[in-house]
Design a protein around this motif. Sequence first.
Motif, short mmCIF file in Angstrom:
data_model
loop_
_atom_site.label_atom_id
_atom_site.label_comp_id
_atom_site.label_asym_id
_atom_site.label_seq_id
_atom_site.Cartn_x
_atom_site.Cartn_y
_atom_site.Cartn_z
N LYS A 283 48.81 37.21 39.52
CA LYS A 283 49.11 38.49 40.16
C LYS A 283 48.71 39.67 39.29
N ASP A 284 48.04 39.39 38.17
CA ASP A 284 47.56 40.47 37.30
C ASP A 284 46.51 41.33 38.01
N SER A 285 46.33 42.53 37.51
CA SER A 285 45.39 43.48 38.10
C SER A 285 43.94 43.08 37.82
N ILE A 286 43.04 43.69 38.57
CA ILE A 286 41.60 43.48 38.36
C ILE A 286 41.25 43.86 36.92
N LYS A 287 41.78 44.99 36.46
CA LYS A 287 41.49 45.46 35.10
C LYS A 287 41.98 44.45 34.05
N SER A 288 43.16 43.92 34.23
CA SER A 288 43.71 42.92 33.31
C SER A 288 42.81 41.69 33.28
N HIS A 289 42.39 41.23 34.47
CA HIS A 289 41.49 40.06 34.55
C HIS A 289 40.17 40.34 33.84
N LYS A 290 39.63 41.53 34.02
CA LYS A 290 38.35 41.88 33.39
C LYS A 290 38.48 41.80 31.87
N ASN A 291 39.55 42.38 31.33
CA ASN A 291 39.77 42.35 29.88
C ASN A 291 39.96 40.92 29.38
N PHE A 292 40.74 40.12 30.11
CA PHE A 292 41.02 38.73 29.75
C PHE A 292 39.72 37.91 29.74
N LYS A 293 38.94 38.07 30.79
CA LYS A 293 37.68 37.33 30.92
C LYS A 293 36.71 37.70 29.80
N GLU A 294 36.59 38.99 29.51
CA GLU A 294 35.67 39.45 28.46
C GLU A 294 36.15 39.03 27.07
N LYS A 295 37.43 39.17 26.82
CA LYS A 295 37.99 38.85 25.50
C LYS A 295 37.75 37.40 25.11
N TYR A 296 37.88 36.49 26.09
CA TYR A 296 37.75 35.05 25.81
C TYR A 296 36.45 34.44 26.34
N HIS A 297 35.54 35.29 26.82
CA HIS A 297 34.22 34.84 27.32
C HIS A 297 34.38 33.72 28.35
N LEU A 298 35.25 33.94 29.33
CA LEU A 298 35.49 32.93 30.36
C LEU A 298 34.33 32.90 31.33
N PRO A 299 33.75 31.72 31.58
CA PRO A 299 32.57 31.61 32.43
C PRO A 299 32.87 31.47 33.92
N PHE A 300 34.13 31.54 34.30
CA PHE A 300 34.50 31.35 35.70
C PHE A 300 35.23 32.59 36.22
N THR A 301 35.46 32.61 37.51
CA THR A 301 36.02 33.76 38.22
C THR A 301 37.55 33.78 38.15
N LEU A 302 38.09 34.97 37.93
CA LEU A 302 39.54 35.19 37.98
C LEU A 302 39.83 36.07 39.19
N LEU A 303 40.78 35.65 40.01
CA LEU A 303 41.11 36.39 41.23
C LEU A 303 42.47 37.06 41.09
N SER A 304 42.54 38.29 41.59
CA SER A 304 43.75 39.11 41.49
C SER A 304 44.52 39.09 42.80
N ASP A 305 45.80 38.71 42.73
CA ASP A 305 46.65 38.65 43.91
C ASP A 305 47.97 39.38 43.64
N PRO A 306 47.91 40.72 43.43
CA PRO A 306 49.13 41.46 43.08
C PRO A 306 50.19 41.45 44.18
N GLU A 307 49.79 41.24 45.42
CA GLU A 307 50.75 41.20 46.53
C GLU A 307 51.34 39.81 46.74
N VAL A 308 50.87 38.83 45.96
CA VAL A 308 51.39 37.46 45.94
C VAL A 308 51.19 36.73 47.28
N LYS A 309 50.27 37.19 48.10
CA LYS A 309 50.06 36.57 49.42
C LYS A 309 49.47 35.16 49.29
N VAL A 310 48.41 35.02 48.51
CA VAL A 310 47.76 33.71 48.35
C VAL A 310 48.63 32.80 47.48
N ILE A 311 49.20 33.37 46.44
CA ILE A 311 50.10 32.62 45.56
C ILE A 311 51.24 32.01 46.39
#
Length: 150
Positions: free
Chosen positions: A70-98
């Motif tokens: 449920k983290d924000s797009i910005k949080s995901h972007k920082n997380f992905k860049e910091k750890y060089h993650l090669p896959f997609t992180l999706l943001s669900d702040p409204e917890v609908k998909v979760i």
Amino acid sequence: MLEIGTKAPDFSLPDQDGVMHTLSEYKGQKVILYFYPKDNTKGCTTQACNFAELYPQIQEKGAIVLGVSKDSIKSHKNFKEKYHLPFTLLSDPEVKVIDAYGVWQEKKMYGRTYMGIVRSTYLIDEEGIIVKAFEKVKAKDNPEQMLEVL
């Protein structure tokens, strides 16, 4: 948790760059869909980095990885860049998909009860059917476990 053999709920969520993704766009590929509590926390970082390390082998087996929290797009972007993650992180702040995947549950920590994401992973086949479902997974072991079931 959703039942094995059922159709995985489709979704439309933004990734770390704000680009929308749907489950149906991955038809024809196996999808490891994992739900985790929070970017940049010890367990979630371990899990993400282990998925990153195994990602070439996962791709060789015809699968992709999508992480959801449920983290924000910005949080995901920082997380992905910091750890060089090669896959997609999706943001669900409204917890609908979760919630649709049954991983938004009551949790307890230090005597306090609250709602949160139970670390869970689904393997979805090329037709969108759930073929494996793991609840309360161990962050460190889950990526290896998913590679084995592929």
